[in-house]
Motif scaffolding. Structure first.
Motif, PDB file in Angstrom:
ATOM      1  N   ASP A  89       0.799  -1.224   0.000  1.00  0.00           N
ATOM      2  CA  ASP A  89       0.000   0.000   0.000  1.00  0.00           C
ATOM      3  C   ASP A  89       0.831   1.273   0.000  1.00  0.00           C
ATOM      4  O   ASP A  89       0.409   2.315   0.513  1.00  0.00           O
ATOM      5  CB  ASP A  89      -0.987  -0.011   1.179  1.00  0.00           C
ATOM      6  CG  ASP A  89      -0.371  -0.376   2.510  1.00  0.00           C
ATOM      7  OD1 ASP A  89       0.773  -0.863   2.533  1.00  0.00           O
ATOM      8  OD2 ASP A  89      -1.030  -0.173   3.544  1.00  0.00           O
ATOM      9  N   GLY A  90       2.021   1.210  -0.595  1.00  0.00           N
ATOM     10  CA  GLY A  90       2.756   2.415  -0.937  1.00  0.00           C
ATOM     11  C   GLY A  90       3.486   3.108   0.190  1.00  0.00           C
ATOM     12  O   GLY A  90       3.619   2.605   1.302  1.00  0.00           O
ATOM     13  N   ARG A  91       3.985   4.277  -0.158  1.00  0.00           N
ATOM     14  CA  ARG A  91       4.848   5.052   0.739  1.00  0.00           C
ATOM     15  C   ARG A  91       4.158   5.396   2.057  1.00  0.00           C
ATOM     16  O   ARG A  91       4.800   5.465   3.096  1.00  0.00           O
ATOM     17  CB  ARG A  91       5.282   6.352   0.037  1.00  0.00           C
ATOM     18  CG  ARG A  91       6.089   6.126  -1.231  1.00  0.00           C
ATOM     19  CD  ARG A  91       6.221   7.395  -2.062  1.00  0.00           C
ATOM     20  NE  ARG A  91       6.874   7.109  -3.330  1.00  0.00           N
ATOM     21  CZ  ARG A  91       8.189   7.206  -3.539  1.00  0.00           C
ATOM     22  NH1 ARG A  91       8.989   7.606  -2.555  1.00  0.00           N
ATOM     23  NH2 ARG A  91       8.717   6.922  -4.711  1.00  0.00           N
ATOM     24  N   LYS A  92       2.859   5.606   2.028  1.00  0.00           N
ATOM     25  CA  LYS A  92       2.096   5.946   3.236  1.00  0.00           C
ATOM     26  C   LYS A  92       1.401   4.708   3.800  1.00  0.00           C
ATOM     27  O   LYS A  92       0.287   4.779   4.310  1.00  0.00           O
ATOM     28  CB  LYS A  92       1.084   7.034   2.923  1.00  0.00           C
ATOM     29  CG  LYS A  92       1.725   8.340   2.466  1.00  0.00           C
ATOM     30  CD  LYS A  92       0.686   9.393   2.151  1.00  0.00           C
ATOM     31  CE  LYS A  92       1.351  10.690   1.687  1.00  0.00           C
ATOM     32  NZ  LYS A  92       0.344  11.744   1.365  1.00  0.00           N
ATOM     33  N   SER A  93       2.063   3.588   3.757  1.00  0.00           N
ATOM     34  CA  SER A  93       1.500   2.281   4.077  1.00  0.00           C
ATOM     35  C   SER A  93       0.795   2.223   5.432  1.00  0.00           C
ATOM     36  O   SER A  93       1.383   2.517   6.480  1.00  0.00           O
ATOM     37  CB  SER A  93       2.613   1.237   4.052  1.00  0.00           C
ATOM     38  OG  SER A  93       2.182   0.005   4.549  1.00  0.00           O
ATOM     39  N   ALA A  94      -0.464   1.804   5.385  1.00  0.00           N
ATOM     40  CA  ALA A  94      -1.200   1.536   6.630  1.00  0.00           C
ATOM     41  C   ALA A  94      -0.665   0.288   7.310  1.00  0.00           C
ATOM     42  O   ALA A  94      -0.594   0.226   8.548  1.00  0.00           O
ATOM     43  CB  ALA A  94      -2.687   1.385   6.331  1.00  0.00           C
ATOM     44  N   VAL A  95      -0.278  -0.715   6.522  1.00  0.00           N
ATOM     45  CA  VAL A  95       0.245  -1.949   7.108  1.00  0.00           C
ATOM     46  C   VAL A  95       1.543  -1.676   7.857  1.00  0.00           C
ATOM     47  O   VAL A  95       1.773  -2.221   8.942  1.00  0.00           O
ATOM     48  CB  VAL A  95       0.456  -3.023   6.023  1.00  0.00           C
ATOM     49  CG1 VAL A  95       1.094  -4.274   6.616  1.00  0.00           C
ATOM     50  CG2 VAL A  95      -0.869  -3.380   5.360  1.00  0.00           C
ATOM     51  N   ARG A  96       2.389  -0.828   7.292  1.00  0.00           N
ATOM     52  CA  ARG A  96       3.654  -0.503   7.968  1.00  0.00           C
ATOM     53  C   ARG A  96       3.381   0.105   9.343  1.00  0.00           C
ATOM     54  O   ARG A  96       4.055  -0.226  10.327  1.00  0.00           O
ATOM     55  CB  ARG A  96       4.482   0.465   7.118  1.00  0.00           C
ATOM     56  CG  ARG A  96       5.890   0.689   7.660  1.00  0.00           C
ATOM     57  CD  ARG A  96       6.762   1.516   6.717  1.00  0.00           C
ATOM     58  NE  ARG A  96       6.298   2.874   6.545  1.00  0.00           N
ATOM     59  CZ  ARG A  96       5.946   3.421   5.383  1.00  0.00           C
ATOM     60  NH1 ARG A  96       5.986   2.712   4.271  1.00  0.00           N
ATOM     61  NH2 ARG A  96       5.522   4.671   5.316  1.00  0.00           N
ATOM     62  N   ALA A  97       2.387   0.968   9.433  1.00  0.00           N
ATOM     63  CA  ALA A  97       2.054   1.589  10.710  1.00  0.00           C
ATOM     64  C   ALA A  97       1.356   0.605  11.644  1.00  0.00           C
ATOM     65  O   ALA A  97       1.723   0.491  12.829  1.00  0.00           O
ATOM     66  CB  ALA A  97       1.172   2.809  10.470  1.00  0.00           C
ATOM     67  N   LEU A  98       0.355  -0.133  11.145  1.00  0.00           N
ATOM     68  CA  LEU A  98      -0.426  -1.028  11.995  1.00  0.00           C
ATOM     69  C   LEU A  98       0.393  -2.212  12.497  1.00  0.00           C
ATOM     70  O   LEU A  98       0.141  -2.734  13.586  1.00  0.00           O
ATOM     71  CB  LEU A  98      -1.644  -1.536  11.225  1.00  0.00           C
ATOM     72  CG  LEU A  98      -2.702  -0.478  10.879  1.00  0.00           C
ATOM     73  CD1 LEU A  98      -3.743  -1.053   9.938  1.00  0.00           C
ATOM     74  CD2 LEU A  98      -3.362   0.058  12.144  1.00  0.00           C
ATOM     75  N   ALA A  99       1.392  -2.647  11.715  1.00  0.00           N
ATOM     76  CA  ALA A  99       2.248  -3.763  12.135  1.00  0.00           C
ATOM     77  C   ALA A  99       3.505  -3.289  12.855  1.00  0.00           C
ATOM     78  O   ALA A  99       4.365  -4.104  13.191  1.00  0.00           O
ATOM     79  CB  ALA A  99       2.641  -4.599  10.917  1.00  0.00           C
ATOM     80  N   ALA A 100       3.583  -1.979  13.110  1.00  0.00           N
ATOM     81  CA  ALA A 100       4.731  -1.404  13.837  1.00  0.00           C
ATOM     82  C   ALA A 100       6.058  -1.758  13.174  1.00  0.00           C
ATOM     83  O   ALA A 100       7.027  -2.116  13.839  1.00  0.00           O
ATOM     84  CB  ALA A 100       4.716  -1.854  15.296  1.00  0.00           C
TER      85      ALA A 100
END
Length: 369
Positions: A157-168
């Motif tokens: 989901d790209g540079r502003k990834s929700a997964v990156r944030a939600l998975a810490a």
């Protein structure tokens, strides 16, 4: 080998997400694909695919549907601000045996990828929450309140990834201080090659993309987008030599973006994995973003097919992809740093060694994935 019943969620239906979904389907899996944007959202502007992107598309069985699209680009020409020759790169020779370089509409590439997964995407479906259960699976909560469990969640989901944030897995992308302008130009001058004019801390690049259209990419330093991108584009490049004036006269619409990059210590946590720009975004200078995403898809499917567990597959995947994506990040930074060198020093160097320098940037990427 992991069973075909593996429950996989792919978050994001851009190039990275659709390529992953395609690769997993070829490997016998049936991933769910969700996208927070509506189905009516169509990516604009163009895209340049270097030879390693063509190779990855071939691995995905998509060479034939892409081949009629856009224009094959055989040569890169680098000019100074006035339009005088600095150096050139023979792309056909550089990527011989790998694949053709091609400029095309980003929307056309998106349609090919979407068709390759039979259009099976749940649009208007943001990922709101991601929880890892004690058995190593993940519970995904979507914006509509529905919940599903998965053995693997792929953040594409790209540079502003929700997964990156939600998975810490990391914080926001880091701005690199570059403003990028993109446009598809009709009615401009005839351009047969990828052509770049290099100024002081700015570049103006244009290439043919078929049907009389040109793909324009330009950049300058900055930390905020201008209120009037077209006026700013014409202002920054007003004194550049040919073919810039004729192209600027033909431009009627410009997309503007601020460039950032993503560099994180680990791409996975539990069953959550990042691919593409969500894991390793760079500035567009090397034109390798799409190619890296397509390669990610190919390698992830292979890793899942050769591993006995999801954690083993993710370790194998990251160990294979790290060296190439780090190479792209380092070479992108190298090329961006040349923007800060005054033309009086840079241009003589490029006239003498530029072709060799620019070819070297792709040396590792010519090799198999």
């Amino acid at each position: 080998m992991l069973p075909s019943t593996l429950r996989v969620l792919v978050v994001g239906a851009g190039i990275a997400g659709l390529a992953v979904a395609r690769a997993l389907r070829l490997a016998g899996y049936r991933p769910d694909v969700v996208e927070k944007l509506p189905a009516t959202t169509v990516p604009g502007a163009g895209i340049f695919l270097p030879g390693n992107a063509a190779r990855a598309l071939r691995d995905l069985g998509l060479e034939d549907p892409v081949q009629p699209l856009g224009d094959v680009v055989e040569r890169q020409r680098f000019l100074d601000e006035s339009g005088s020759e600095l150096c050139e790169v023979d792309l056909g020779k550089l990527w011989a045996g790998v694949g053709e370089c091609r400029a095309l509409s980003r929307g056309e590439l998106q349609r090919v990828l979407l068709a390759s997964v039979d259009g099976e995407v749940r649009y208007d479906t943001p990922l709101a929450r991601l929880d890892v259960d004690t058995d190593g699976s993940a519970r995904a909560t979507f914006g509509d309140g529905s919940i599903s469990s998965y053995d693997l969640v792929v953040g594409a989901d790209g540079r502003k990834s929700a997964v990156r944030a939600l998975a810490a897995l990391g914080g926001p992308a880091r701005p690199v201080g570059q403003v990028v302008y993109r446009s598809v130009v009709s009615g401009g001058p005839a351009i047969a090659e990828w052509t770049a004019l290099l100024g002081l801390r700015s570049a103006f690049i244009v290439m043919p993309m078929g049907d009389g259209r040109l793909y324009l990419y330009a950049d300058e330093p900055g930390t905020s987008a201008p209120a009037d991108p077209l006026a700013r584009l014409r202002e920054v490049f007003a004194d550049f030599g040919p073919p810039v004036p004729d192209i600027l006269d033909a431009v009627d619409k410009v997309q503007v973006a601020l460039t950032d990059e993503v560099e994180i210590a680990c791409w996975s946590r539990g069953p959550a994995l990042l691919v593409g720009d969500a894991a390793h975004a760079t500035s567009p200078t090397l034109s390798e973003g799409a190619a890296m995403a397509l390669e990610d898809a190919v390698v992830l499917a292979e890793a899942l097919g050769n591993a006995g567990s999801v954690p083993e597959a993710l370790r194998r995947y990251e160990s294979r992809r790290r060296p190439r994506t780090k190479w792209v990040l380092d070479r992108t930074r190298d090329r961006d740093r040349t923007r800060d060198v005054t033309p009086a020093l840079r241009d003589p160097l490029l006239r003498g060694r530029g072709g060799r320098i620019f070819r070297e940037h792709y040396r590792l990427l010519v090799d198999p994935v």
